[in-house]
Design a protein around this motif. Sequence first.
Motif, PDB file in Angstrom:
ATOM      1  N   ARG A  74       3.333  -8.710  15.227  1.00 54.59           N
ATOM      2  CA  ARG A  74       2.563  -9.488  14.255  1.00 54.59           C
ATOM      3  C   ARG A  74       1.650  -8.581  13.438  1.00 54.59           C
ATOM      4  NH1 ARG A  74       6.450 -12.619  14.534  1.00 54.59           N
ATOM      5  NH2 ARG A  74       6.725 -13.639  16.538  1.00 54.59           N
ATOM      6  N   ALA A  75       1.151  -7.517  14.066  1.00 53.40           N
ATOM      7  CA  ALA A  75       0.344  -6.548  13.314  1.00 53.40           C
ATOM      8  C   ALA A  75       1.189  -5.896  12.231  1.00 53.40           C
ATOM      9  CB  ALA A  75      -0.227  -5.497  14.259  1.00 53.40           C
ATOM     10  N   GLY A  76       2.453  -5.607  12.532  1.00 51.62           N
ATOM     11  CA  GLY A  76       3.369  -5.071  11.533  1.00 51.62           C
ATOM     12  C   GLY A  76       3.590  -6.053  10.396  1.00 51.62           C
ATOM     13  N   GLY A  77       3.684  -7.343  10.744  1.00 52.56           N
ATOM     14  CA  GLY A  77       3.839  -8.372   9.723  1.00 52.56           C
ATOM     15  C   GLY A  77       2.635  -8.453   8.806  1.00 52.56           C
ATOM     16  N   VAL A  78       1.436  -8.297   9.372  1.00 53.38           N
ATOM     17  CA  VAL A  78       0.212  -8.311   8.571  1.00 53.38           C
ATOM     18  C   VAL A  78       0.202  -7.131   7.599  1.00 53.38           C
ATOM     19  CG1 VAL A  78      -2.297  -8.042   8.663  1.00 53.38           C
ATOM     20  CG2 VAL A  78      -1.158  -9.532  10.304  1.00 53.38           C
ATOM     21  N   LEU A  79       0.659  -5.976   8.055  1.00 53.58           N
ATOM     22  CA  LEU A  79       0.596  -4.757   7.247  1.00 53.58           C
ATOM     23  C   LEU A  79       1.654  -4.727   6.142  1.00 53.58           C
ATOM     24  CD1 LEU A  79      -1.048  -2.153   7.091  1.00 53.58           C
ATOM     25  CD2 LEU A  79       0.637  -1.069   8.591  1.00 53.58           C
ATOM     26  N   ALA A  80       2.781  -5.433   6.342  1.00 55.55           N
ATOM     27  CA  ALA A  80       3.894  -5.356   5.381  1.00 55.55           C
ATOM     28  C   ALA A  80       3.475  -5.688   3.949  1.00 55.55           C
ATOM     29  CB  ALA A  80       5.042  -6.257   5.842  1.00 55.55           C
ATOM     30  N   PRO A  81       2.780  -6.821   3.693  1.00 58.84           N
ATOM     31  CA  PRO A  81       2.377  -7.085   2.305  1.00 58.84           C
ATOM     32  C   PRO A  81       1.331  -6.097   1.788  1.00 58.84           C
ATOM     33  CG  PRO A  81       2.298  -9.097   3.644  1.00 58.84           C
ATOM     34  CD  PRO A  81       2.425  -7.938   4.588  1.00 58.84           C
ATOM     35  N   VAL A  82       0.480  -5.589   2.688  1.00 59.52           N
ATOM     36  CA  VAL A  82      -0.569  -4.657   2.275  1.00 59.52           C
ATOM     37  C   VAL A  82       0.045  -3.357   1.765  1.00 59.52           C
ATOM     38  CG1 VAL A  82      -2.560  -3.326   3.052  1.00 59.52           C
ATOM     39  CG2 VAL A  82      -2.241  -5.662   3.854  1.00 59.52           C
ATOM     40  N   ILE A  83       1.135  -2.926   2.399  1.00 58.28           N
ATOM     41  CA  ILE A  83       1.779  -1.682   1.990  1.00 58.28           C
ATOM     42  C   ILE A  83       2.238  -1.760   0.540  1.00 58.28           C
ATOM     43  CG2 ILE A  83       3.888  -0.313   2.334  1.00 58.28           C
ATOM     44  CD1 ILE A  83       3.445  -0.477   5.289  1.00 58.28           C
ATOM     45  N   TYR A  84       2.588  -2.967   0.100  1.00 61.98           N
ATOM     46  CA  TYR A  84       3.050  -3.094  -1.284  1.00 61.98           C
ATOM     47  C   TYR A  84       1.930  -2.931  -2.302  1.00 61.98           C
ATOM     48  CZ  TYR A  84       7.983  -3.791  -0.876  1.00 61.98           C
ATOM     49  OH  TYR A  84       9.326  -3.552  -0.689  1.00 61.98           O
ATOM     50  N   LEU A  85       0.689  -2.954  -1.843  1.00 64.48           N
ATOM     51  CA  LEU A  85      -0.423  -2.661  -2.750  1.00 64.48           C
ATOM     52  C   LEU A  85      -0.383  -1.199  -3.202  1.00 64.48           C
ATOM     53  CD1 LEU A  85      -3.359  -4.550  -0.976  1.00 64.48           C
ATOM     54  CD2 LEU A  85      -1.959  -5.333  -2.880  1.00 64.48           C
ATOM     55  N   LEU A  86       0.301  -0.354  -2.422  1.00 70.20           N
ATOM     56  CA  LEU A  86       0.408   1.067  -2.780  1.00 70.20           C
ATOM     57  C   LEU A  86       1.250   1.277  -4.037  1.00 70.20           C
ATOM     58  CD1 LEU A  86       0.964   2.583   0.789  1.00 70.20           C
ATOM     59  CD2 LEU A  86      -1.153   2.536  -0.539  1.00 70.20           C
ATOM     60  N   ARG A  87       1.961   0.246  -4.497  1.00 72.90           N
ATOM     61  CA  ARG A  87       2.760   0.386  -5.716  1.00 72.90           C
ATOM     62  C   ARG A  87       1.892   0.712  -6.930  1.00 72.90           C
ATOM     63  NH1 ARG A  87       5.343  -3.050  -8.055  1.00 72.90           N
ATOM     64  NH2 ARG A  87       7.404  -2.168  -8.387  1.00 72.90           N
ATOM     65  N   THR A  88       0.611   0.368  -6.859  1.00 73.12           N
ATOM     66  CA  THR A  88      -0.284   0.697  -7.976  1.00 73.12           C
ATOM     67  C   THR A  88      -0.467   2.198  -8.117  1.00 73.12           C
ATOM     68  OG1 THR A  88      -2.208   0.444  -6.531  1.00 73.12           O
ATOM     69  CG2 THR A  88      -1.520  -1.487  -7.794  1.00 73.12           C
ATOM     70  N   PHE A  89      -0.247   2.951  -7.033  1.00 74.29           N
ATOM     71  CA  PHE A  89      -0.359   4.412  -7.060  1.00 74.29           C
ATOM     72  C   PHE A  89       1.001   5.072  -7.261  1.00 74.29           C
ATOM     73  CE2 PHE A  89      -3.729   2.766  -4.280  1.00 74.29           C
ATOM     74  CZ  PHE A  89      -4.852   3.199  -4.986  1.00 74.29           C
ATOM     75  N   SER A  90       2.016   4.514  -6.583  1.00 75.33           N
ATOM     76  CA  SER A  90       3.372   5.055  -6.705  1.00 75.33           C
ATOM     77  C   SER A  90       4.364   3.936  -6.428  1.00 75.33           C
ATOM     78  CB  SER A  90       3.599   6.197  -5.718  1.00 75.33           C
ATOM     79  OG  SER A  90       4.959   6.589  -5.697  1.00 75.33           O
ATOM     80  N   LYS A  91       5.282   3.714  -7.351  1.00 72.11           N
ATOM     81  CA  LYS A  91       6.237   2.619  -7.217  1.00 72.11           C
ATOM     82  C   LYS A  91       7.127   2.778  -5.993  1.00 72.11           C
ATOM     83  CE  LYS A  91       9.696   0.082  -9.899  1.00 72.11           C
ATOM     84  NZ  LYS A  91      10.458   0.023 -11.167  1.00 72.11           N
ATOM     85  N   SER A  92       7.399   4.017  -5.602  1.00 69.27           N
ATOM     86  CA  SER A  92       8.311   4.262  -4.485  1.00 69.27           C
ATOM     87  C   SER A  92       7.597   4.354  -3.136  1.00 69.27           C
ATOM     88  CB  SER A  92       9.104   5.548  -4.730  1.00 69.27           C
ATOM     89  OG  SER A  92       8.231   6.659  -4.871  1.00 69.27           O
ATOM     90  N   ALA A  93       6.259   4.326  -3.127  1.00 71.84           N
ATOM     91  CA  ALA A  93       5.504   4.531  -1.888  1.00 71.84           C
ATOM     92  C   ALA A  93       5.893   3.560  -0.766  1.00 71.84           C
ATOM     93  CB  ALA A  93       3.998   4.452  -2.171  1.00 71.84           C
ATOM     94  N   PRO A  94       6.028   2.244  -1.031  1.00 73.19           N
ATOM     95  CA  PRO A  94       6.372   1.339   0.070  1.00 73.19           C
ATOM     96  C   PRO A  94       7.694   1.694   0.745  1.00 73.19           C
ATOM     97  CG  PRO A  94       5.555   0.080  -1.789  1.00 73.19           C
ATOM     98  CD  PRO A  94       5.744   1.487  -2.265  1.00 73.19           C
ATOM     99  N   MET A  95       8.737   1.978  -0.038  1.00 72.69           N
ATOM    100  CA  MET A  95      10.041   2.272   0.555  1.00 72.69           C
ATOM    101  C   MET A  95      10.030   3.615   1.276  1.00 72.69           C
ATOM    102  SD  MET A  95      11.732  -0.423   0.019  1.00 72.69           S
ATOM    103  CE  MET A  95      13.446  -0.059   0.363  1.00 72.69           C
ATOM    104  N   VAL A  96       9.242   4.567   0.787  1.00 71.37           N
ATOM    105  CA  VAL A  96       9.114   5.850   1.488  1.00 71.37           C
ATOM    106  C   VAL A  96       8.500   5.627   2.867  1.00 71.37           C
ATOM    107  CG1 VAL A  96       7.906   8.068   1.513  1.00 71.37           C
ATOM    108  CG2 VAL A  96       8.981   7.264  -0.590  1.00 71.37           C
ATOM    109  N   LEU A  97       7.420   4.846   2.921  1.00 69.57           N
ATOM    110  CA  LEU A  97       6.767   4.583   4.205  1.00 69.57           C
ATOM    111  C   LEU A  97       7.681   3.800   5.139  1.00 69.57           C
ATOM    112  CD1 LEU A  97       3.108   3.723   3.110  1.00 69.57           C
ATOM    113  CD2 LEU A  97       3.936   5.807   4.211  1.00 69.57           C
ATOM    114  N   PHE A  98       8.354   2.775   4.607  1.00 70.83           N
ATOM    115  CA  PHE A  98       9.271   2.002   5.449  1.00 70.83           C
ATOM    116  C   PHE A  98      10.355   2.908   6.029  1.00 70.83           C
ATOM    117  CE2 PHE A  98       8.351  -2.039   2.790  1.00 70.83           C
ATOM    118  CZ  PHE A  98       7.243  -2.308   3.570  1.00 70.83           C
ATOM    119  N   GLY A  99      10.896   3.793   5.203  1.00 72.18           N
ATOM    120  CA  GLY A  99      11.944   4.689   5.679  1.00 72.18           C
ATOM    121  C   GLY A  99      11.459   5.665   6.728  1.00 72.18           C
ATOM    122  N   LEU A 100      10.298   6.293   6.484  1.00 80.58           N
ATOM    123  CA  LEU A 100       9.775   7.284   7.430  1.00 80.58           C
ATOM    124  C   LEU A 100       9.357   6.644   8.750  1.00 80.58           C
ATOM    125  CD1 LEU A 100       7.656   9.555   5.033  1.00 80.58           C
ATOM    126  CD2 LEU A 100       9.926  10.018   5.999  1.00 80.58           C
TER     127      LEU A 100
END
Length: 526
Positions: A462-488
């Motif tokens: 559930r903590a992972g579920g909470v963080l998932a939408p927050v990670i997409y806020l990183l798109r304001t800095f880099s469009k590819s950041a969410p997918m990079v983090l998900f992959g790593l």
Amino acid sequence: MNFDEILAQIGGFGKFQKILYVWICLPQILLAFHMLVSVFTGAVPPHLCRSEWSSSHAALSFNLSLVADPGADLACSAPGPGRDSPQLNASEALALITSQASAGCQGGWEFSKEIFHSTVATEWDLVCDNANLNNIGASIYMFGLLIGAVVFGALADKYGRRPIILVGLAIQTTFGVGAAFAPNFYIYVILRFVVGTTISAVIMNAFVLGTEWTGSKHRMLAGVITDYFFGFGYIILAGLAYLIRDWRKLQLAISAPGFLFIFYIWVLPKSARWLMANDKNEEAMDLIRKAALMNGKPLQDDEEISQGYKDKLKLEDKKKHTVIDLVRTPKMRRHSLIIFYLWFVNVMVYYGLSLNISDFGMNIYLTQLIFGLVEMPARTITLFTLNRSRKISQMAFLAVGGVACLLTIFIPDELSIIRTILAMIGKFGITASLSIVYIYSAEVFPTVIRQNGIGMGSMCARAGGVLAPVIYLLRTFSKSAPMVLFGLFTLLGAGLTLLLPETANKHLPDTIEDVEGANPRSGGTS
């Protein structure tokens, strides 16, 4: 005598259990609706700052919003061409908007209605300066799942699985319908938060109720069956959202059918295993006799069965275990921390991909349908790989998901089909991995702390579920950041899986000593 031996006598997956699984599986469809509906109700259509332009300029303005970089401020701060301005071509209008970008948006936003008639974002202007509220609202909903796992898990242990499922369905339906009439965004978020808590109440206790009535030989198959119905909900939602483009009507359409589950008051059985564990033997034996008759295997010495199970429970109660035992000894600590991370990363990436399908550039309804269809083969394939190796299956599917996520960042926006295919492969891998982690966890943790281990794993999920939408806020800095983090994160999980034991076709550990070996230590590092 243990309860599995009782189930062996009365039938571990007979008519009684099959009917029970019908009742358990049906709510899974609505659970999928509630979990994924924000893909459509929270969508942000193309938009530009509103001004007094004529209708002849509106189409041009929305075309510009699609051409412009989504991360730019043009759609947020630049007014469109004025009513009295001359006819402009696309390049001239873009130049005008760019020159006015510093003026700020004073009149609100104009949204395209080509795809959505209305969404939460269009009704309450959740764009530009308020864009983050949309993702924060999604995280608050996911936080509801975390709170629900803790609160309703404890209540289910105290009051039983059945009453918590019934209460969860009632609250979920009431507050889900209420969300369709929310007067403002903040009330909407609160109502959705409550719905989120009930998702955990229903999904956890339905799974446990089914498991406690099912023989060990059929538990893996029975667990996958419930997952299929979640997948059906995934697919059906795509069709509903396509037909219902207004977010309030869609929210009502996915919530109101929950009132039909009122008949569960009369058909949903209690858990005989829980009743016996709580010294309610007469009620438990009545249920066991009913199940035995329905399965065509009537009992003979039911008093002997009842007494034998009570004696076993008394023996087990002599030594109490707590969550501290999950990390007290070296091997157990290593296994626990890795399993907790696997729960976390699986759910984070699963919902990170599922809730942000608009990022892949294809039609949102078609992408939702494809992602739903992927669920079926992903869950089916695990039936064939798990019996060979739990460890290799978990590692391989995580690796597939991680590599696919990373590859999407190298695909340009124009090749949206290829990006969607890669995202689909990533979704395939992570869905299969998520199915495996349920079973793998139950086999890694010894019997004496298995429930504690799975409970903590669920909290990490559930903590992972909470963080998932927050990670997409990183798109304001880099469009590819969410997918990079998900992959790593996913590839790290694949590597850590190598440190877990193989449990396929092995006896389950009953004690911590079974995990540690002959001389377990109580401290130190592993």
